[in-house]
Design a protein around this motif. Structure first.
Motif, PDB file in Angstrom:
ATOM      1  N   ARG A   1       0.908  -1.085   0.153  1.00 53.74           N
ATOM      2  CA  ARG A   1       0.151   0.046   0.077  1.00 53.74           C
ATOM      3  C   ARG A   1       0.998   1.266   0.018  1.00 53.74           C
ATOM      4  O   ARG A   1       0.321   2.461   0.114  1.00 53.74           O
ATOM      5  CB  ARG A   1      -0.860   0.220   1.210  1.00 53.74           C
ATOM      6  CG  ARG A   1      -1.985  -1.031   0.987  1.00 53.74           C
ATOM      7  CD  ARG A   1      -2.950  -0.919   2.373  1.00 53.74           C
ATOM      8  NE  ARG A   1      -4.119  -2.241   2.304  1.00 53.74           N
ATOM      9  CZ  ARG A   1      -5.021  -2.212   3.260  1.00 53.74           C
ATOM     10  NH1 ARG A   1      -4.731  -1.591   4.514  1.00 53.74           N
ATOM     11  NH2 ARG A   1      -5.846  -3.199   3.056  1.00 53.74           N
ATOM     12  N   GLY A   2       2.214   1.161  -0.066  1.00 51.11           N
ATOM     13  CA  GLY A   2       2.926   2.208  -0.069  1.00 51.11           C
ATOM     14  C   GLY A   2       3.766   2.611   1.119  1.00 51.11           C
ATOM     15  O   GLY A   2       4.364   3.595   0.970  1.00 51.11           O
ATOM     16  N   GLY A   3       3.558   1.819   2.064  1.00 48.89           N
ATOM     17  CA  GLY A   3       4.301   2.178   3.558  1.00 48.89           C
ATOM     18  C   GLY A   3       5.819   2.638   3.271  1.00 48.89           C
ATOM     19  O   GLY A   3       6.138   3.532   3.849  1.00 48.89           O
ATOM     20  N   ASP A   4       6.548   1.818   2.250  1.00 52.12           N
ATOM     21  CA  ASP A   4       8.121   2.304   2.246  1.00 52.12           C
ATOM     22  C   ASP A   4       8.255   3.438   1.546  1.00 52.12           C
ATOM     23  O   ASP A   4       9.458   3.866   1.451  1.00 52.12           O
ATOM     24  CB  ASP A   4       8.526   0.880   1.570  1.00 52.12           C
ATOM     25  CG  ASP A   4       9.094  -0.037   2.490  1.00 52.12           C
ATOM     26  OD1 ASP A   4       9.381   0.426   3.419  1.00 52.12           O
ATOM     27  OD2 ASP A   4       9.156  -1.405   1.977  1.00 52.12           O
ATOM     28  N   ALA A   5       7.131   3.940   0.663  1.00 51.89           N
ATOM     29  CA  ALA A   5       7.577   5.278  -0.074  1.00 51.89           C
ATOM     30  C   ALA A   5       7.407   6.398   0.738  1.00 51.89           C
ATOM     31  O   ALA A   5       7.692   7.455   0.441  1.00 51.89           O
ATOM     32  CB  ALA A   5       6.531   5.438  -1.370  1.00 51.89           C
ATOM     33  N   ILE A   6       7.041   6.420   1.849  1.00 57.62           N
ATOM     34  CA  ILE A   6       6.673   7.428   2.845  1.00 57.62           C
ATOM     35  C   ILE A   6       7.897   7.845   3.584  1.00 57.62           C
ATOM     36  O   ILE A   6       8.359   6.984   4.156  1.00 57.62           O
ATOM     37  CB  ILE A   6       5.354   7.283   3.728  1.00 57.62           C
ATOM     38  CG1 ILE A   6       3.936   6.836   3.253  1.00 57.62           C
ATOM     39  CG2 ILE A   6       5.273   8.455   4.998  1.00 57.62           C
ATOM     40  CD1 ILE A   6       3.063   6.372   4.159  1.00 57.62           C
ATOM     41  N   ALA A   7       8.227   9.249   3.162  1.00 57.42           N
ATOM     42  CA  ALA A   7       9.407   9.607   3.685  1.00 57.42           C
ATOM     43  C   ALA A   7       8.882  10.471   5.207  1.00 57.42           C
ATOM     44  O   ALA A   7       7.935  10.707   5.563  1.00 57.42           O
ATOM     45  CB  ALA A   7      10.033  10.886   3.086  1.00 57.42           C
ATOM     46  N   ASP A   8      10.026  10.508   6.180  1.00 62.06           N
ATOM     47  CA  ASP A   8      10.038  11.062   7.559  1.00 62.06           C
ATOM     48  C   ASP A   8      10.207  12.764   7.495  1.00 62.06           C
ATOM     49  O   ASP A   8      11.469  12.834   7.422  1.00 62.06           O
ATOM     50  CB  ASP A   8      11.006  10.383   8.414  1.00 62.06           C
ATOM     51  CG  ASP A   8      11.071  10.864   9.834  1.00 62.06           C
ATOM     52  OD1 ASP A   8       9.779  11.692  10.106  1.00 62.06           O
ATOM     53  OD2 ASP A   8      11.669  10.800  10.799  1.00 62.06           O
TER      54      ASP A   8
ATOM     55  N   LEU B   1      -2.869   3.285   6.505  1.00 65.18           N
ATOM     56  CA  LEU B   1      -2.500   2.006   5.549  1.00 65.18           C
ATOM     57  C   LEU B   1      -2.835   0.861   6.138  1.00 65.18           C
ATOM     58  O   LEU B   1      -2.874  -0.340   5.574  1.00 65.18           O
ATOM     59  CB  LEU B   1      -1.049   1.968   5.405  1.00 65.18           C
ATOM     60  CG  LEU B   1      -0.304   3.379   4.662  1.00 65.18           C
ATOM     61  CD1 LEU B   1       0.970   3.167   4.109  1.00 65.18           C
ATOM     62  CD2 LEU B   1      -1.356   3.782   3.451  1.00 65.18           C
ATOM     63  N   LEU B   2      -3.146   0.769   7.557  1.00 64.20           N
ATOM     64  CA  LEU B   2      -3.505  -0.469   8.020  1.00 64.20           C
ATOM     65  C   LEU B   2      -5.034  -0.684   8.108  1.00 64.20           C
ATOM     66  O   LEU B   2      -5.716  -1.514   8.560  1.00 64.20           O
ATOM     67  CB  LEU B   2      -3.307  -0.546   9.559  1.00 64.20           C
ATOM     68  CG  LEU B   2      -1.685  -1.197   9.816  1.00 64.20           C
ATOM     69  CD1 LEU B   2      -0.573  -0.287   9.266  1.00 64.20           C
ATOM     70  CD2 LEU B   2      -1.624  -1.498  11.260  1.00 64.20           C
ATOM     71  N   ALA B   3      -5.663   0.240   7.451  1.00 60.80           N
ATOM     72  CA  ALA B   3      -6.980   0.216   7.490  1.00 60.80           C
ATOM     73  C   ALA B   3      -7.828  -0.886   6.857  1.00 60.80           C
ATOM     74  O   ALA B   3      -7.157  -1.502   5.896  1.00 60.80           O
ATOM     75  CB  ALA B   3      -7.755   1.585   6.764  1.00 60.80           C
TER      76      ALA B   3
END
Length: 259
Positions: free
Chosen positions: A33-40, A92-94
């Motif tokens: 779902r794109g979790g790795d693409a989210i930057a901090d 993203l856990l929805a």
């Protein structure tokens, strides 16, 4: 120093309720779902925690309802970093929307009060606290949560919130069971009420009411299991985040129940 890590499987079940294999499947789903693409923060800035640890942080936060100042040091990050992880990864856990439903599917719906600190949505309710009314629907056969309504002020009764939360549209087209509080919604199957003259119900109606209670109890069990995630017992975050939080907890509930 990081105390809790997804690299140590013995930490997963106590803080999430998931078995390690179930947790790994959840991490894969979040990655898809794109979790790795989210930057901090700044574009390209890396998180200090890998994706599995971030998912574990969110699930542990929901399960324990520790504050971010408490949960952050357990994962070796600041409370502000923990807050950013929860804000960015929680949605993203929805629970995924149900696109296809069996023709013979019977759903059971009930509402529960979530004590909510944000008074912009919450209202004084029968539990003597500011709360929101959350509508939850399960499949009567599998006991899995299939739909949630949008949280509404806790001083509204179930028969109104059933319509205003939008859950009636999500359940349209299939039989829906509920308790007597949903009177006024003709499409919902509720128990027979005693006649206005005070006379007793016929035996066949009494038997049907008994069967109705036995089936409907499943949704109350589902609500109790969802509230094992203690954040639903005292919601301290902004009210607009409750929809994503409740949906994520429903998803974790389904993973745990499905085994």
């Amino acid at each position: 120093m990081q105390v809790i890590s997804a690299a140590r499987p013995e930490w997963i079940f106590p803080f999430t309720g998931l078995q390690p294999a179930q947790f790994r499947g959840l991490v894969r789903l979040v990655a898809e779902r794109g979790g790795d693409a989210i930057a901090d923060g700044r574009p390209g800035r890396q998180w200090s925690l890998d994706l599995a640890d971030r998912v574990l942080l969110v699930a542990a936060y929901w399960r324990t309802n520790l504050t971010t100042r408490q949960i952050g040091p357990l994962f070796g990050v600041s409370h502000s970093a923990a807050h950013r992880v929860i804000d960015t990864l929680g949605p993203l856990l929805a629970l995924a929307p149900v696109r296809r439903r069996r023709v013979d599917q019977i759903t059971i719906v009930d509402g529960t009060l979530i004590p909510t600190r944000d008074h912009r949505l919450a209202a004084p309710s029968k539990n003597y606290r500011y709360s929101t009314n959350l509508q939850v629907a399960i499949d009567a056969h599998t006991r899995l949560v299939i739909a949630l309504g949008d949280p509404q002020p806790g001083n509204r009764n179930d028969t109104i919130v059933y319509r205003t939360s939008g859950i009636d549209q999500k359940l349209a087209g299939r039989p829906v069971m509920a308790d007597g509080a949903y009177r006024g919604n003709p499409e919902v199957i509720i128990p027979y009420r005693k006649p206005a003259d005070g006379s007793e119900l016929p035996a066949w109606k009494t038997d049907l009411n008994r069967q109705h209670r036995r089936v409907r109890a499943q949704v109350e069990h589902a609500l109790a299991r969802m509230k094992c995630f203690k954040i639903l017992r005292d919601y301290r975050r902004a009210a607009h985040t409750l929809t994503d939080t409740a949906s994520g907890i429903a998803h974790l509930h389904n993973i745990i129940l499905a085994g």
